[in-house]
Motif scaffolding. Structure first.
Motif, PDB file in Angstrom:
ATOM      1  N   LEU A 196       0.826  -1.199   0.000  1.00 56.98           N
ATOM      2  CA  LEU A 196       0.000   0.000   0.000  1.00 56.98           C
ATOM      3  C   LEU A 196       0.863   1.253   0.000  1.00 56.98           C
ATOM      4  CD1 LEU A 196      -2.681  -1.110   2.614  1.00 56.98           C
ATOM      5  CD2 LEU A 196      -3.066  -0.769   0.156  1.00 56.98           C
ATOM      6  N   ILE A 197       2.000   1.168   0.664  1.00 60.26           N
ATOM      7  CA  ILE A 197       2.936   2.296   0.674  1.00 60.26           C
ATOM      8  C   ILE A 197       3.744   2.330  -0.614  1.00 60.26           C
ATOM      9  CG2 ILE A 197       4.885   3.352   1.877  1.00 60.26           C
ATOM     10  CD1 ILE A 197       3.962   1.913   4.410  1.00 60.26           C
ATOM     11  N   THR A 198       4.373   1.219  -0.925  1.00 58.72           N
ATOM     12  CA  THR A 198       5.308   1.200  -2.046  1.00 58.72           C
ATOM     13  C   THR A 198       4.589   1.314  -3.394  1.00 58.72           C
ATOM     14  OG1 THR A 198       5.294  -1.214  -1.913  1.00 58.72           O
ATOM     15  CG2 THR A 198       7.075  -0.070  -0.804  1.00 58.72           C
ATOM     16  N   GLY A 199       3.350   0.842  -3.479  1.00 59.15           N
ATOM     17  CA  GLY A 199       2.602   0.983  -4.731  1.00 59.15           C
ATOM     18  C   GLY A 199       2.405   2.441  -5.091  1.00 59.15           C
ATOM     19  N   LEU A 200       2.026   3.253  -4.103  1.00 60.33           N
ATOM     20  CA  LEU A 200       1.850   4.682  -4.363  1.00 60.33           C
ATOM     21  C   LEU A 200       3.182   5.350  -4.678  1.00 60.33           C
ATOM     22  CD1 LEU A 200      -0.495   7.233  -2.938  1.00 60.33           C
ATOM     23  CD2 LEU A 200       1.909   7.675  -2.495  1.00 60.33           C
ATOM     24  N   TYR A 201       4.236   4.986  -3.921  1.00 55.34           N
ATOM     25  CA  TYR A 201       5.542   5.591  -4.174  1.00 55.34           C
ATOM     26  C   TYR A 201       6.058   5.257  -5.567  1.00 55.34           C
ATOM     27  CZ  TYR A 201       5.855   6.481   0.855  1.00 55.34           C
ATOM     28  OH  TYR A 201       5.642   6.909   2.134  1.00 55.34           O
ATOM     29  N   LEU A 202       5.883   4.013  -5.975  1.00 53.12           N
ATOM     30  CA  LEU A 202       6.348   3.589  -7.288  1.00 53.12           C
ATOM     31  C   LEU A 202       5.639   4.365  -8.385  1.00 53.12           C
ATOM     32  CD1 LEU A 202       7.993   1.690  -9.063  1.00 53.12           C
ATOM     33  CD2 LEU A 202       6.194  -0.021  -8.800  1.00 53.12           C
ATOM     34  N   ALA A 203       4.309   4.432  -8.297  1.00 46.87           N
ATOM     35  CA  ALA A 203       3.536   5.147  -9.310  1.00 46.87           C
ATOM     36  C   ALA A 203       3.894   6.623  -9.335  1.00 46.87           C
ATOM     37  CB  ALA A 203       2.034   4.967  -9.047  1.00 46.87           C
ATOM     38  N   THR A 204       4.099   7.208  -8.161  1.00 45.45           N
ATOM     39  CA  THR A 204       4.413   8.636  -8.084  1.00 45.45           C
ATOM     40  C   THR A 204       5.807   8.932  -8.623  1.00 45.45           C
ATOM     41  OG1 THR A 204       2.984   8.865  -6.153  1.00 45.45           O
ATOM     42  CG2 THR A 204       4.562  10.610  -6.544  1.00 45.45           C
ATOM     43  N   ALA A 205       6.769   8.112  -8.238  1.00 50.70           N
ATOM     44  CA  ALA A 205       8.143   8.352  -8.673  1.00 50.70           C
ATOM     45  C   ALA A 205       8.267   8.270 -10.187  1.00 50.70           C
ATOM     46  CB  ALA A 205       9.082   7.345  -8.017  1.00 50.70           C
ATOM     47  N   VAL A 206       7.534   7.345 -10.808  1.00 51.04           N
ATOM     48  CA  VAL A 206       7.545   7.242 -12.270  1.00 51.04           C
ATOM     49  C   VAL A 206       6.693   8.337 -12.886  1.00 51.04           C
ATOM     50  CG1 VAL A 206       6.825   5.810 -14.222  1.00 51.04           C
ATOM     51  CG2 VAL A 206       7.997   4.765 -12.263  1.00 51.04           C
ATOM     52  N   GLY A 207       5.524   8.584 -12.294  1.00 52.98           N
ATOM     53  CA  GLY A 207       4.556   9.488 -12.905  1.00 52.98           C
ATOM     54  C   GLY A 207       4.926  10.951 -12.865  1.00 52.98           C
ATOM     55  N   GLN A 208       5.585  11.408 -11.796  1.00 55.72           N
ATOM     56  CA  GLN A 208       5.848  12.845 -11.654  1.00 55.72           C
ATOM     57  C   GLN A 208       6.676  13.432 -12.801  1.00 55.72           C
ATOM     58  OE1 GLN A 208       5.099  15.257  -9.272  1.00 55.72           O
ATOM     59  NE2 GLN A 208       4.138  14.092  -7.640  1.00 55.72           N
ATOM     60  N   PRO A 209       7.859  12.903 -13.116  1.00 54.40           N
ATOM     61  CA  PRO A 209       8.619  13.507 -14.212  1.00 54.40           C
ATOM     62  C   PRO A 209       7.983  13.281 -15.572  1.00 54.40           C
ATOM     63  CG  PRO A 209       9.743  11.556 -13.400  1.00 54.40           C
ATOM     64  CD  PRO A 209       8.619  11.832 -12.453  1.00 54.40           C
ATOM     65  N   VAL A 210       7.321  12.117 -15.775  1.00 53.86           N
ATOM     66  CA  VAL A 210       6.668  11.860 -17.063  1.00 53.86           C
ATOM     67  C   VAL A 210       5.530  12.849 -17.276  1.00 53.86           C
ATOM     68  CG1 VAL A 210       5.259  10.211 -18.341  1.00 53.86           C
ATOM     69  CG2 VAL A 210       7.317   9.431 -17.150  1.00 53.86           C
ATOM     70  N   ILE A 211       4.667  12.992 -16.281  1.00 50.34           N
ATOM     71  CA  ILE A 211       3.563  13.938 -16.413  1.00 50.34           C
ATOM     72  C   ILE A 211       4.090  15.369 -16.435  1.00 50.34           C
ATOM     73  CG2 ILE A 211       1.484  14.812 -15.278  1.00 50.34           C
ATOM     74  CD1 ILE A 211       0.939  11.987 -14.309  1.00 50.34           C
ATOM     75  N   GLY A 212       5.168  15.628 -15.688  1.00 54.92           N
ATOM     76  CA  GLY A 212       5.772  16.955 -15.743  1.00 54.92           C
ATOM     77  C   GLY A 212       6.244  17.314 -17.137  1.00 54.92           C
ATOM     78  N   VAL A 264      -4.228  -1.633  -5.948  1.00 52.88           N
ATOM     79  CA  VAL A 264      -4.465  -1.016  -7.264  1.00 52.88           C
ATOM     80  C   VAL A 264      -4.982   0.407  -7.094  1.00 52.88           C
ATOM     81  CG1 VAL A 264      -5.919  -1.103  -9.330  1.00 52.88           C
ATOM     82  CG2 VAL A 264      -4.836  -3.189  -8.479  1.00 52.88           C
ATOM     83  N   SER A 265      -5.863   0.600  -6.118  1.00 56.00           N
ATOM     84  CA  SER A 265      -6.373   1.939  -5.835  1.00 56.00           C
ATOM     85  C   SER A 265      -5.238   2.888  -5.473  1.00 56.00           C
ATOM     86  CB  SER A 265      -7.389   1.873  -4.687  1.00 56.00           C
ATOM     87  OG  SER A 265      -7.710   3.158  -4.217  1.00 56.00           O
ATOM     88  N   ARG A 266      -4.296   2.420  -4.670  1.00 55.14           N
ATOM     89  CA  ARG A 266      -3.162   3.270  -4.275  1.00 55.14           C
ATOM     90  C   ARG A 266      -2.260   3.588  -5.465  1.00 55.14           C
ATOM     91  NH1 ARG A 266      -2.405   5.989   0.402  1.00 55.14           N
ATOM     92  NH2 ARG A 266      -0.227   5.374   0.496  1.00 55.14           N
ATOM     93  N   ILE A 267      -2.076   2.633  -6.363  1.00 53.78           N
ATOM     94  CA  ILE A 267      -1.269   2.893  -7.557  1.00 53.78           C
ATOM     95  C   ILE A 267      -1.938   3.962  -8.421  1.00 53.78           C
ATOM     96  CG2 ILE A 267      -0.441   1.871  -9.714  1.00 53.78           C
ATOM     97  CD1 ILE A 267      -0.038  -0.751  -8.137  1.00 53.78           C
ATOM     98  N   LEU A 268      -3.244   3.856  -8.596  1.00 56.26           N
ATOM     99  CA  LEU A 268      -3.975   4.877  -9.355  1.00 56.26           C
ATOM    100  C   LEU A 268      -3.886   6.234  -8.670  1.00 56.26           C
ATOM    101  CD1 LEU A 268      -7.166   2.882 -10.436  1.00 56.26           C
ATOM    102  CD2 LEU A 268      -5.183   3.486 -11.839  1.00 56.26           C
ATOM    103  N   LEU A 269      -3.947   6.231  -7.334  1.00 57.82           N
ATOM    104  CA  LEU A 269      -3.776   7.485  -6.598  1.00 57.82           C
ATOM    105  C   LEU A 269      -2.401   8.090  -6.878  1.00 57.82           C
ATOM    106  CD1 LEU A 269      -5.301   6.788  -3.049  1.00 57.82           C
ATOM    107  CD2 LEU A 269      -5.981   8.593  -4.633  1.00 57.82           C
ATOM    108  N   GLY A 270      -1.381   7.234  -6.952  1.00 57.95           N
ATOM    109  CA  GLY A 270      -0.044   7.733  -7.230  1.00 57.95           C
ATOM    110  C   GLY A 270       0.039   8.442  -8.570  1.00 57.95           C
ATOM    111  N   PHE A 271      -0.520   7.822  -9.605  1.00 59.91           N
ATOM    112  CA  PHE A 271      -0.504   8.469 -10.919  1.00 59.91           C
ATOM    113  C   PHE A 271      -1.387   9.719 -10.935  1.00 59.91           C
ATOM    114  CE2 PHE A 271       0.820   4.169 -12.467  1.00 59.91           C
ATOM    115  CZ  PHE A 271       2.018   4.572 -13.038  1.00 59.91           C
TER     116      PHE A 271
END
Length: 472
Positions: A63-79, A116-123
């Motif tokens: 639940l922790i790492t799923g959000l971190y993984l999605a965020t770490a990948v998503g932030q620069p790509v979406i940026g 899965v919900s946390r991963i979507l939250l990350g993105f």
């Protein structure tokens, strides 16, 4: 200091005239806090979620790492997409996804749907911060704003506040209706972002000058995919850093080499590695961000879990004990926010960070509540200083035409630090959140904080950042 004082900023004459568009502040702040509040609220929900689903800590940790993984990948790509298409489209799409993810979390029938919900939250939460930094730069160009110190401070305050208010808020929500409420709260937050973003964020046509250079470049989809694969393999290894998982490091190296070769050969790379390598001060800022958030998140999750297991407190009580962190972070950021000089903030923050982590060595199952409150207040000081200083440094050091992707990459290093913190917590809490485990974690955090101090002292470029005086 009043909130209005935070928003006063220095200006120089500009042909376009006018001040910073304050209508942008509300959507910028509300959108940028979605990620930290979802990270922080979970700190006191891990144990009840695990008990509800009958899942071991190794599974709940996703639940922790799923959000971190999605965020770490998503932030620069979406940026990078923000740099090309403007902030409005990405902001609205991302914050809408947050609401959808919140509903999935509320209705999740088992743990892996919740993950899965946390991963979507990350993105979904990855769009607002790069969009905000892009808007700050475009407003600076439009108005002739010398330094938006007040607005940067407001962003930093809001992120720091929700990070430390998250545990008590999570505890109150769990007490009121169970852990499902920490997912349900994303629905009204999403609606608020959508309304504010639709009303106030500028359309792409109004940002023609800011987008022209980026839009002339092709989107490096293959580069983004290789970056995501490299980072995913590395972060999966960090989750359980064991020799038996050596193949993840091999994959990381292979994807990373392919990524580097591609980015160095094409005309419009996703990450311009030549420019990045030629900007050592910005690389140092990313490194400090990584180190700062190892200590910040390891303390947040490690201390709160120990309060529940080692000190036998309820989730609500554990969350309330962390409230002084919020007060300290608010006070420190409000007092220093309009001053764009960063070296002093980082030096003080690193020294207090070392002291706060060392105080954990003195706690035990019988430690008085008042002493635990003091420790939280001490740790709040570097949380208020370090994040703000690194954010100000990035604003001064990054290429203005790639502000969105540079800001996103800063968040990537933040969540790499958070994931390293999660791995450290797992390593020291193999037998539960015991006092011995907390003391072992504390020694690691003192070491990391000491490296942060050395890195700050060694970076002479910091002397030049923000030395023109306070932003009023």
């Amino acid at each position: 200091m009043t909130i209005s004082a935070l928003f006063r900023t220095s200006r120089r004459p500009a042909a376009t005239g006018g001040g910073f568009d304050r209508r942008l502040i509300a959507p910028m702040i509300l959108g940028s806090v979605l990620n930290p509040i979802n990270s922080a609220m979970l700190a006191v929900a891990l144990i009840p979620i695990g008990q509800d689903f009958g899942a071991p800590p190794s599974e709940v940790a996703w639940l922790i790492t799923g959000l971190y993984l999605a965020t770490a990948v998503g932030q620069p790509v979406i940026g990078r997409l923000v740099d090309s298409f403007g902030p409005r489209l990405l902001y609205l799409s991302g914050t809408a996804l947050v609401g959808v993810a919140g509903l999935i979390g509320v209705l999740a029938p088992h743990l892996w749907v919740l993950i899965v919900s946390r991963i979507l939250l990350g993105f979904g939460t990855s769009a607002a911060y790069p969009a905000s930094m892009f808007l700050l730069r475009s407003e600076s160009d439009r108005t002739g704003l010398r330094s938006p110190g007040g607005v940067l401070a407001a962003l930093s305050i809001s992120n720091q506040v929700v990070s430390v208010l998250g545990p008590p808020l999570g505890g109150l929500l769990i007490g009121a209706g169970g852990w499902h409420l920490i997912f349900a709260v994303n629905v009204p937050l999403s609606v608020g972002c959508l309304v504010l973003g639709w009303l106030f964020l500028p359309r792409a046509a109004a940002l023609g000058g800011s987008l022209a250079a980026a839009r002339s470049e092709r989107i490096d989809v293959a580069g983004m995919a290789l970056f995501a694969a490299t980072l995913t393999a590395f972060m999966l290894f960090l989750m359980e850093p064991q020799l038996s998982r050596w193949w993840l490091l091999v994959l990381c190296a292979a994807f990373g080499a392919a990524f580097a070769v591609r980015e160095l050969r094409i005309a419009s790379p996703f990450l311009d590695l030549r420019v990045l390598a030629g900007n050592p001060p910005l690389l140092a800022t990313y490194g400090r961000q990584f180190l700062a958030f190892i200590t910040s998140y390891a303390f947040l999750f490690g201390f709160s879990q120990w309060l529940e297991e080692g000190r036998s407190l309820s989730p609500s009580a554990a969350g309330l004990i962390l409230l002084p962190m919020s007060a300290a972070a608010i006070a420190v950021t409000a007092a220093t926010g309009r001053h764009t000089e960063v070296r002093g903030k980082l030096l003080v923050g690193s020294l207090v960070q070392i002291a706060g982590c060392a105080l954990l060595l003195l706690v035990g199952p019988q430690t008085p509540i008042g002493w635990l409150v003091v420790i939280g207040a001490v740790i709040g000081v570097p949380q208020g200083l370090n994040g703000l200083a690194n954010q100000n440094a990035l604003y001064a050091q990054a290429d203005p035409t790639r502000m969105g992707s540079a800001a996103g990459l800063l968040r990537t290093f933040m969540y790499l630090g958070a994931l390293a913190a999660s791995a450290a917590n797992a390593a020291f809490y193999r037998d539960g959140a015991t006092t011995d485990g907390l003391h072992g974690l504390a020694w690691l955090l003192v070491s990391v904080a000491a490296v942060f101090l050395v890195a700050t002292v060694a970076d002479r470029s910091l002397r030049r950042v923000g030395r023109t005086g306070p932003a009023r």
